[in-house]
Design an enzyme around this catalytic site. Structure first.
Site, short mmCIF file in Angstrom:
data_model
loop_
_atom_site.label_atom_id
_atom_site.label_comp_id
_atom_site.label_asym_id
_atom_site.label_seq_id
_atom_site.Cartn_x
_atom_site.Cartn_y
_atom_site.Cartn_z
N GLU A 1 0.82 -1.21 0.00
CA GLU A 1 0.00 0.00 0.00
C GLU A 1 0.86 1.26 0.00
OE1 GLU A 1 -3.56 2.05 2.66
OE2 GLU A 1 -2.07 0.80 3.65
N GLU B 1 -11.60 2.66 6.37
CA GLU B 1 -10.48 2.94 7.27
C GLU B 1 -10.47 4.43 7.60
OE1 GLU B 1 -5.98 1.25 7.69
OE2 GLU B 1 -6.36 2.53 5.96
#
Length: 262
Positions: A143, A240
């Site tokens: 990521e 998130e």
């Protein structure tokens, strides 16, 4: 319509961790993700998933000494054996919890360190992780993270992440596309999603710039949710974000999406 997973590390902090599963299920979530499970016995978490009829979709491999500021060890020279053990531990948890996605954090590049050497270690470790994970039907994710929230993180851009995946060449190595991080570092989120969709293995969302609910800030998520559908993305979308007030109270956006009124 995208499939949403509540991130239990950032959401439902009104509850103790093991009680967050039931809270998410009460609000209509059918899946969850979180940062790390290692403070709990895997069977304890599995029982909460089972009792709440939730799917576990993602968690991170051990990141080194998180409390001391480490943010992954995959690119750190001299930590290769520790990295191998971390993959073994993560896969053990994944086998119990049932998820098929593991995020491997790259780590921080300190001032003056050799970026080329870190990238060399990173590529080698990712190839190892992907090989080990493939035997369990697990996809490894990397990521890009923005430099404001995590200064010094090795991986910051989508283009670089996809180039690394291509260089490693493992079919089960994909990019975790967090729209929040992408907007802060690069912008042009929609066109980036179009360009990279084939290599995206998981998505995450949050409002920009405060990282609150996705119906706040500068990104227009109704359009982006529609784009996910248009591109045929059928994976999970992790929520998130940090709720501005209570988690349940801030889920108006979620209820609108689920009722097709967004």
């Amino acid at each position: 319509m995208p499939k949403f997973a509540a991130n239990l590390s950032l959401m439902y902090n009104e509850y103790e961790f093991l009680d967050r599963f039931a809270a998410a299920a009460r609000d209509g979530f059918t899946a969850v993700e979180f940062l790390f499970p290692y403070g709990f016995i895997a069977g304890e978490i599995k029982a909460r998933l089972r009792d709440s009829e939730l799917t576990q979709v993602l968690f991170n491999c051990p990141p080194g000494d998180w409390a001391a500021g480490e943010r992954g060890i995959a690119s750190l020279p001299g930590r290769e054996e520790e990295f191998k053990r971390s993959i073994e531990r993560a896969l053990g948890y994944a086998q119990v919890l049932g998820n098929t996605r593991l995020h491997v954090m790259a780590g921080l590049l300190q001032y003056g360190q050799d970026r080329g050497r870190h990238l060399e270690v990173y590529l080698h470790n990712l190839a190892y992780a992907a090989q080990q994970a493939a035997a369990h039907g697990v996809t490894v994710l990397i990521e890009p993270i923005n430099t404001r929230d995590m200064p010094g993180y090795l991986l910051n851009t989508q283009e670089e992440a996809h180039a690394i995946c291509r260089e490693v060449g493992a079919p089960n190595l994909k990019v975790q596309f967090d729209l929040y991080h992408c907007q802060i570092v690069e912008g042009d989120v929609a066109m980036t999603m179009r360009r990279d969709i084939a290599g995206i293995g998981h998505m995450q969302i949050a409002g920009v710039p405060e990282r609150n609910e996705p119906d706040t800030g500068e990104l227009h998520y109704p359009y982006l949710f529609g784009l996910m559908d248009e591109l045929g993305y059928d994976g999970w979308v992790g929520c998130e974000y940090r709720p501005k007030a209570g988690t349940s109270e801030g889920l108006g956006w979620f209820r609108k999406v689920m009722s097709n009124k967004y």
